[in-house]
Design a protein around this motif. Sequence first.
Motif, short mmCIF file in Angstrom:
data_model
loop_
_atom_site.label_atom_id
_atom_site.label_comp_id
_atom_site.label_asym_id
_atom_site.label_seq_id
_atom_site.Cartn_x
_atom_site.Cartn_y
_atom_site.Cartn_z
N TYR A 36 -31.19 22.67 -35.15
CA TYR A 36 -30.76 21.52 -35.94
C TYR A 36 -31.97 20.61 -36.12
CZ TYR A 36 -26.29 23.28 -34.25
OH TYR A 36 -25.22 24.08 -33.94
N PHE A 37 -32.08 20.06 -37.31
CA PHE A 37 -33.24 19.23 -37.62
C PHE A 37 -32.77 17.90 -38.21
CE2 PHE A 37 -36.86 17.73 -40.08
CZ PHE A 37 -37.92 17.98 -39.20
N CYS A 38 -33.19 16.81 -37.58
CA CYS A 38 -32.86 15.47 -38.07
C CYS A 38 -33.98 15.02 -38.99
CB CYS A 38 -32.71 14.50 -36.89
SG CYS A 38 -32.40 12.79 -37.40
N THR A 39 -33.68 14.89 -40.28
CA THR A 39 -34.69 14.53 -41.26
C THR A 39 -35.16 13.09 -41.08
OG1 THR A 39 -33.60 16.05 -42.79
CG2 THR A 39 -35.20 14.54 -43.72
N LEU A 40 -34.30 12.21 -40.62
CA LEU A 40 -34.70 10.82 -40.44
C LEU A 40 -35.79 10.67 -39.39
CD1 LEU A 40 -31.34 8.81 -40.51
CD2 LEU A 40 -32.98 9.17 -42.36
N CYS A 41 -35.68 11.43 -38.31
CA CYS A 41 -36.61 11.29 -37.18
C CYS A 41 -37.60 12.43 -37.10
CB CYS A 41 -35.81 11.21 -35.88
SG CYS A 41 -34.49 9.98 -35.88
N LEU A 42 -37.47 13.44 -37.97
CA LEU A 42 -38.30 14.65 -37.91
C LEU A 42 -38.21 15.28 -36.52
CD1 LEU A 42 -41.48 13.48 -39.85
CD2 LEU A 42 -39.43 14.58 -40.72
N ALA A 43 -36.98 15.34 -36.01
CA ALA A 43 -36.75 15.82 -34.65
C ALA A 43 -36.00 17.14 -34.66
CB ALA A 43 -35.96 14.78 -33.86
N PRO A 44 -36.60 18.23 -34.14
CA PRO A 44 -35.87 19.50 -33.98
C PRO A 44 -35.00 19.47 -32.72
CG PRO A 44 -38.14 19.78 -33.27
CD PRO A 44 -38.02 18.36 -33.77
N CYS A 45 -33.78 19.94 -32.86
CA CYS A 45 -32.84 20.00 -31.74
C CYS A 45 -32.39 21.45 -31.59
CB CYS A 45 -31.64 19.09 -31.98
SG CYS A 45 -32.08 17.34 -32.25
N TYR A 46 -32.65 22.05 -30.44
CA TYR A 46 -32.45 23.48 -30.26
C TYR A 46 -31.06 23.84 -29.74
CZ TYR A 46 -37.43 23.83 -31.08
OH TYR A 46 -38.68 23.77 -31.66
N SER A 47 -30.19 22.87 -29.59
CA SER A 47 -28.81 23.15 -29.20
C SER A 47 -27.95 21.99 -29.66
CB SER A 47 -28.69 23.36 -27.69
OG SER A 47 -28.95 22.15 -26.99
N ASP A 48 -26.65 22.20 -29.67
CA ASP A 48 -25.75 21.13 -30.09
C ASP A 48 -25.76 19.98 -29.08
OD1 ASP A 48 -24.70 22.82 -28.20
OD2 ASP A 48 -22.63 22.55 -28.86
N GLN A 316 -49.06 16.60 -42.91
CA GLN A 316 -49.25 17.71 -41.97
C GLN A 316 -47.93 18.24 -41.42
OE1 GLN A 316 -52.25 19.12 -41.68
NE2 GLN A 316 -52.90 17.57 -43.15
N GLN A 317 -46.87 18.20 -42.24
CA GLN A 317 -45.59 18.81 -41.92
C GLN A 317 -45.36 20.00 -42.86
OE1 GLN A 317 -43.47 17.93 -39.45
NE2 GLN A 317 -44.69 16.19 -38.77
N LYS A 318 -44.55 20.96 -42.42
CA LYS A 318 -44.33 22.18 -43.20
C LYS A 318 -43.63 21.88 -44.52
CE LYS A 318 -43.97 25.44 -39.33
NZ LYS A 318 -43.08 26.40 -38.65
N MET A 319 -44.00 22.65 -45.53
CA MET A 319 -43.26 22.66 -46.79
C MET A 319 -42.38 23.90 -46.78
SD MET A 319 -46.08 21.35 -49.59
CE MET A 319 -47.27 22.62 -49.21
N LEU A 320 -41.08 23.70 -46.93
CA LEU A 320 -40.10 24.77 -46.74
C LEU A 320 -39.71 25.40 -48.07
CD1 LEU A 320 -37.81 22.94 -44.16
CD2 LEU A 320 -39.71 24.50 -43.70
N ALA A 321 -39.48 26.71 -48.04
CA ALA A 321 -39.09 27.44 -49.24
C ALA A 321 -37.78 26.90 -49.79
CB ALA A 321 -38.95 28.93 -48.92
N GLY A 322 -37.75 26.65 -51.10
CA GLY A 322 -36.56 26.14 -51.76
C GLY A 322 -36.44 24.63 -51.76
#
Length: 492
Positions: A36-48, A316-322
């Motif tokens: 799960y990725f929070c766009t506001l904080c640029l924070a990846p979350c690997y579980s619920d 310096q953040q990834k650009m994602l396909a689509g």
Amino acid sequence: MVTDLREQAARKILRAVRSQGHPYVELRPSGKKFLYFCTLCLAPCYSDTVLYDHLNGNLHKRRLDSAKITLLKQNPWPFIDGIVFFDTSTENNKDLGSTSDNRSRFLRISDNNDENNLAIVSYVEPVQSDAQPSSTDEAPDDDATLIIPNVLMDDEPVDLKIKDVGLGKIAARFFKVDDAFNGVRRIWCEWLGNENNDLQDGVKVPDHDYAVVIFSYNYILGRTGLLADIKSLLPSASMSEPDNVGESSRKRKMSDLEDTSYSLSNQCDSSVEGSPASSSATSTFSLTEKISMKAERKELRRKQRLAAEKMCNICQQKMLAGKDVAAFLNLKTKKIACDSRNRSRAFHVFHVSCVIHWILLCEFHIITDRLVLPKVTQGPKKKVAGNDNKTGKGSDMKSSEAHITSVFCPECSGSGAMVDGGGLEPSDLSISKIFKLKLKSCDARKEWIKSPEVLQNCSVGFHFPPESAEIVEEKVEPVKLLHFYRADQSRA
């Protein structure tokens, strides 16, 4: 089957989270799993569990309070770049968690026995909100449609059709310390959509010399020479098998393979009769061939992964396909800004929000130079005895560091200007100076999150806290209107 169950469970949690008022949470692939990725904080979350802990954390609450003032208003930004902008429409959020379909792919290897055994999957149907018009085939003479000649698309120059999406108003908050306004406290871009650009708040606002062109990202976009590199790693056409091969054809190939193996075995037997190595010659040859093919495909996957994980040169953040990316368009010359610095028609793309922020940063320096330089030129030069290197150059050096006269691409320094004689545009911007500008942009964005300008529409911007606390007066003035266009990437 386990992976499918994990994905289904992740989508279910995502729908529950978004139904609770978190449209900025996305589901992104991470190897064979999902995060799960929070766009506001640029924070990846690997579980619920980590996700819910993050949504209840103090950092996210501060970012959410800022987003309610800037990004979560009516008439939202119609872009989804995965770094600032996200989809806020409930209708389109239903299936946004699906990341295992073909939309996330950027290469499709065809099994046909022709030269075109590599096809680029250019996913040109990004998730759109209601405020974003879908790209349709309209007449080129439409007032809202422009043609950019010789744009590199799929490794060949084409005449690119772009459709007007809407307007953004650039404005700034000026502050006065002495008798005149001599600084910019905040500068921002407010999304207006399809509002009339004749008058804004009763004032005639000029159009910006540059516009933002939106693309749906795939790794080949604007880049040259990558198709040849990837094709060199693919197996030859003779080693691939078409999908429409019949049973008789398969039997014929198997028969040919057996005949070949038999002939190889006979040759080995005739050369060395009774040799125990002759019985394993065919299997050794086949094993070597399989290892070679496996190594080639492994190298292909590695190169695909590296190509897809291209970083935005600004943040310096990834650009994602689509997802949505953007380039700078010079409206005076009708050229992509990078065209003036290369002859291959290649161009650079960045996150949409990063392009907007970079234009704001250039405007900030242009305005600051206009406010500061007259004082520097009119003021007397003070001489310091015994040190000629410091002779009245303090303010001159400060102003020269911020001397920017036009919007330019931060990766190649191109502005799209016409050069006499058809040569390449020169640039006096050093790498260190551009790097300092990127750091300044990052710091100003953080300050904007802490103290944004309260506006009627959605906005992004910068906050530059003034060095002096003795501010006498402040005023807000519109600067320019920024046009946004979406490129038609469809191919016949």
